[in-house]
Design a protein around this motif. Sequence first.
Motif, PDB file in Angstrom:
ATOM      1  N   MET A   1       0.819  -1.180   0.000  1.00  0.00           N
ATOM      2  CA  MET A   1       0.000   0.000   0.000  1.00  0.00           C
ATOM      3  C   MET A   1       0.869   1.251   0.000  1.00  0.00           C
ATOM      4  SD  MET A   1      -3.039   1.106   2.566  1.00  0.00           S
ATOM      5  CE  MET A   1      -2.227   1.909   3.905  1.00  0.00           C
ATOM      6  N   ILE A   2       1.843   1.326   0.873  1.00  0.00           N
ATOM      7  CA  ILE A   2       2.671   2.522   0.949  1.00  0.00           C
ATOM      8  C   ILE A   2       3.993   2.259   0.243  1.00  0.00           C
ATOM      9  CG2 ILE A   2       3.927   4.031   2.513  1.00  0.00           C
ATOM     10  CD1 ILE A   2       1.633   3.909   4.409  1.00  0.00           C
ATOM     11  N   ARG A   3       4.399   3.213  -0.568  1.00  0.00           N
ATOM     12  CA  ARG A   3       5.645   3.075  -1.314  1.00  0.00           C
ATOM     13  C   ARG A   3       6.836   3.043  -0.375  1.00  0.00           C
ATOM     14  NH1 ARG A   3       5.115   5.713  -6.992  1.00  0.00           N
ATOM     15  NH2 ARG A   3       2.890   5.642  -7.255  1.00  0.00           N
ATOM     16  N   VAL A   4       7.949   2.528  -0.858  1.00  0.00           N
ATOM     17  CA  VAL A   4       9.122   2.321  -0.024  1.00  0.00           C
ATOM     18  C   VAL A   4       9.924   3.600   0.180  1.00  0.00           C
ATOM     19  CG1 VAL A   4      11.283   1.026   0.168  1.00  0.00           C
ATOM     20  CG2 VAL A   4       9.244  -0.079  -0.722  1.00  0.00           C
ATOM     21  N   ASP A   5      10.028   4.446  -0.845  1.00  0.00           N
ATOM     22  CA  ASP A   5      10.850   5.654  -0.794  1.00  0.00           C
ATOM     23  C   ASP A   5      10.421   6.539   0.377  1.00  0.00           C
ATOM     24  OD1 ASP A   5      12.499   7.755  -1.313  1.00  0.00           O
ATOM     25  OD2 ASP A   5      11.827   8.100  -3.352  1.00  0.00           O
ATOM     26  N   GLY A   6      11.372   7.087   1.114  1.00  0.00           N
ATOM     27  CA  GLY A   6      11.105   7.829   2.340  1.00  0.00           C
ATOM     28  C   GLY A   6      10.110   8.967   2.209  1.00  0.00           C
ATOM     29  N   TRP A   7      10.303   9.880   1.271  1.00  0.00           N
ATOM     30  CA  TRP A   7       9.394  11.026   1.185  1.00  0.00           C
ATOM     31  C   TRP A   7       8.016  10.605   0.686  1.00  0.00           C
ATOM     32  CZ3 TRP A   7       6.869  12.855  -3.097  1.00  0.00           C
ATOM     33  CH2 TRP A   7       7.331  12.444  -4.342  1.00  0.00           C
ATOM     34  N   GLN A   8       7.953   9.578  -0.185  1.00  0.00           N
ATOM     35  CA  GLN A   8       6.654   9.110  -0.666  1.00  0.00           C
ATOM     36  C   GLN A   8       5.873   8.458   0.473  1.00  0.00           C
ATOM     37  OE1 GLN A   8       8.042   6.659  -3.905  1.00  0.00           O
ATOM     38  NE2 GLN A   8       7.408   8.176  -5.423  1.00  0.00           N
ATOM     39  N   THR A   9       6.564   7.708   1.302  1.00  0.00           N
ATOM     40  CA  THR A   9       5.921   7.075   2.454  1.00  0.00           C
ATOM     41  C   THR A   9       5.356   8.145   3.384  1.00  0.00           C
ATOM     42  OG1 THR A   9       7.371   5.161   2.363  1.00  0.00           O
ATOM     43  CG2 THR A   9       6.286   5.585   4.461  1.00  0.00           C
ATOM     44  N   ALA A  10       6.172   9.154   3.681  1.00  0.00           N
ATOM     45  CA  ALA A  10       5.725  10.220   4.575  1.00  0.00           C
ATOM     46  C   ALA A  10       4.527  10.959   3.989  1.00  0.00           C
ATOM     47  CB  ALA A  10       6.870  11.195   4.841  1.00  0.00           C
ATOM     48  N   ARG A  11       4.548  11.218   2.695  1.00  0.00           N
ATOM     49  CA  ARG A  11       3.437  11.934   2.052  1.00  0.00           C
ATOM     50  C   ARG A  11       2.160  11.097   2.065  1.00  0.00           C
ATOM     51  NH1 ARG A  11      -0.264  14.636   1.614  1.00  0.00           N
ATOM     52  NH2 ARG A  11      -1.062  15.501  -0.301  1.00  0.00           N
ATOM     53  N   GLN A  12       2.288   9.798   1.772  1.00  0.00           N
ATOM     54  CA  GLN A  12       1.110   8.941   1.781  1.00  0.00           C
ATOM     55  C   GLN A  12       0.538   8.804   3.187  1.00  0.00           C
ATOM     56  OE1 GLN A  12       2.343   5.374  -0.232  1.00  0.00           O
ATOM     57  NE2 GLN A  12       1.835   6.200  -2.236  1.00  0.00           N
ATOM     58  N   GLU A  13       1.406   8.667   4.181  1.00  0.00           N
ATOM     59  CA  GLU A  13       0.930   8.579   5.561  1.00  0.00           C
ATOM     60  C   GLU A  13       0.212   9.865   5.956  1.00  0.00           C
ATOM     61  OE1 GLU A  13       4.337   7.535   7.914  1.00  0.00           O
ATOM     62  OE2 GLU A  13       4.140   5.403   7.441  1.00  0.00           O
ATOM     63  N   GLN A  14       0.770  11.017   5.561  1.00  0.00           N
ATOM     64  CA  GLN A  14       0.138  12.304   5.854  1.00  0.00           C
ATOM     65  C   GLN A  14      -1.250  12.385   5.224  1.00  0.00           C
ATOM     66  OE1 GLN A  14       2.127  15.668   4.140  1.00  0.00           O
ATOM     67  NE2 GLN A  14       0.632  17.130   4.918  1.00  0.00           N
ATOM     68  N   GLN A  15      -1.353  11.947   3.971  1.00  0.00           N
ATOM     69  CA  GLN A  15      -2.640  12.005   3.283  1.00  0.00           C
ATOM     70  C   GLN A  15      -3.668  11.084   3.955  1.00  0.00           C
ATOM     71  OE1 GLN A  15      -2.494  11.046  -0.888  1.00  0.00           O
ATOM     72  NE2 GLN A  15      -4.339  12.246  -1.285  1.00  0.00           N
ATOM     73  N   LEU A  16      -3.249   9.884   4.346  1.00  0.00           N
ATOM     74  CA  LEU A  16      -4.162   8.963   5.027  1.00  0.00           C
ATOM     75  C   LEU A  16      -4.630   9.544   6.356  1.00  0.00           C
ATOM     76  CD1 LEU A  16      -2.358   5.591   4.235  1.00  0.00           C
ATOM     77  CD2 LEU A  16      -4.556   6.373   3.309  1.00  0.00           C
TER      78      LEU A  16
END
Length: 85
Positions: free
Chosen positions: A1-16
Motif C-alpha cells: 500500500m505505501i511506497r518504499v521511498d522515504g518522502w513518498q511514504t511520509a506523504r502517503q501517511e500524511q494524506q491517510l
Amino acid sequence: MIRVDGWQTARQEQQLIEWFGHVPDFLITLAADYCAQCSDAEFCAPKFTKDGMPRLALRGHDVEKFIGAVMRAIPDAVNPAQKIA
C-alpha cells in the motif's frame, strides 16, 4: 500500500491521516470503471470476518506476480517455484 521511498511514504501517511485521522491497517481500492458496471452482488463479493477485518486470500495470480517481481528485482534469486516442485 505505501511506497518504499522515504518522502513518498511520509506523504502517503500524511494524506491517510488527513482523510481518516490515522493510518489504517488496510485500505481497499476499487476500480471506478468496474464499480460502475458491476451488479450489487458482484460489488458486495468481498467477505469480512465478524471483527470487520477483510477476509484475505492469496490466489495463484498473486503469487505469480510476486515471484515475477522478485525475479526482476533480484536476477540472481532462485525461483521459489522451483523449490515447491
